[in-house]
Write an enzyme that holds these catalytic residues in place. Structure first.
Site, short mmCIF file in Angstrom:
data_model
loop_
_atom_site.label_atom_id
_atom_site.label_comp_id
_atom_site.label_asym_id
_atom_site.label_seq_id
_atom_site.Cartn_x
_atom_site.Cartn_y
_atom_site.Cartn_z
N HIS A 108 3.24 37.58 -21.03
CA HIS A 108 3.80 38.85 -21.51
C HIS A 108 4.64 39.49 -20.42
O HIS A 108 4.36 39.35 -19.24
CB HIS A 108 2.71 39.81 -21.99
CG HIS A 108 1.60 40.06 -21.02
ND1 HIS A 108 0.65 39.11 -20.69
CD2 HIS A 108 1.29 41.16 -20.29
CE1 HIS A 108 -0.20 39.62 -19.82
NE2 HIS A 108 0.17 40.87 -19.55
N LEU A 109 5.69 40.14 -20.86
CA LEU A 109 6.60 40.84 -19.96
C LEU A 109 6.39 42.34 -20.15
O LEU A 109 6.53 42.86 -21.26
CB LEU A 109 8.05 40.46 -20.28
CG LEU A 109 9.16 41.15 -19.48
CD1 LEU A 109 9.01 40.91 -17.98
CD2 LEU A 109 10.52 40.65 -19.95
#
Length: 158
Positions: A108-109
């Site tokens: 995830h960013l």
């Protein structure tokens, strides 16, 4: 890989969100990614961009999906700047592996709006190593040798 990519989807909260089996305040979604507000934000407007397909970390993320994650994050950062949040800056962050403080083992960013005095310090990196040019060249050679991407090219050589 620190977690089993095959076993993780059944208990992975981000996979559950991507399958609409867990609640999320969704900001954007398409066939490849879903973006939603972070349940435990460090600043108001903090959101996550997550591939729908379960991948643990950077090593498991294909280039097309990774590029799409980044493009969506950039668009959402732009939207945050135009929104009533009105951040003064933006941090994009990936935690890849336990040593890098990854706590949910699904890539995830983080898209984190920043505000003057927001209480979440990110200081510049300390200059603890002083490398001479010979050591830096040796370090560069080590990374190049381990890379699947030829110098100046793409992994496929195209």
């Amino acid at each position: 890989m620190t977690q089993s990519a095959a076993a993780a989807p059944q208990e992975c909260i981000f996979c559950a969100i991507a399958r609409y089996e867990a609640e999320a305040s969704t900001v954007y979604e398409d066939e490849t990614v879903v973006a939603f507000m972070d349940r435990y934000p460090v600043t108001p407007g903090h959101l996550l961009v997550v591939p729908r397909r379960h991948v643990v970390g950077l090593e498991d993320l294909d280039g097309v999906t990774g590029g799409h994650v980044w493009a969506v994050a950039q668009d959402l950062a732009r939207a945050l700047r135009r929104s009533s949040f009105r951040p003064g800056g933006m941090n994009l962050n990936v935690c890849d592996g336990e040593a890098a403080f990854q706590t949910v083992f699904h890539f995830h960013l983080h898209v984190m709006p920043r505000y003057t005095g927001d209480g979440w310090p990110v200081e510049s990196l300390p200059k603890t190593l002083d490398r001479d040019r010979q050591r830096l060249d040796s370090d560069a050679h080590e990374v190049k040798a381990a890379s699947a991407r030829p110098a100046g090219g793409h992994p496929s050589g195209a």
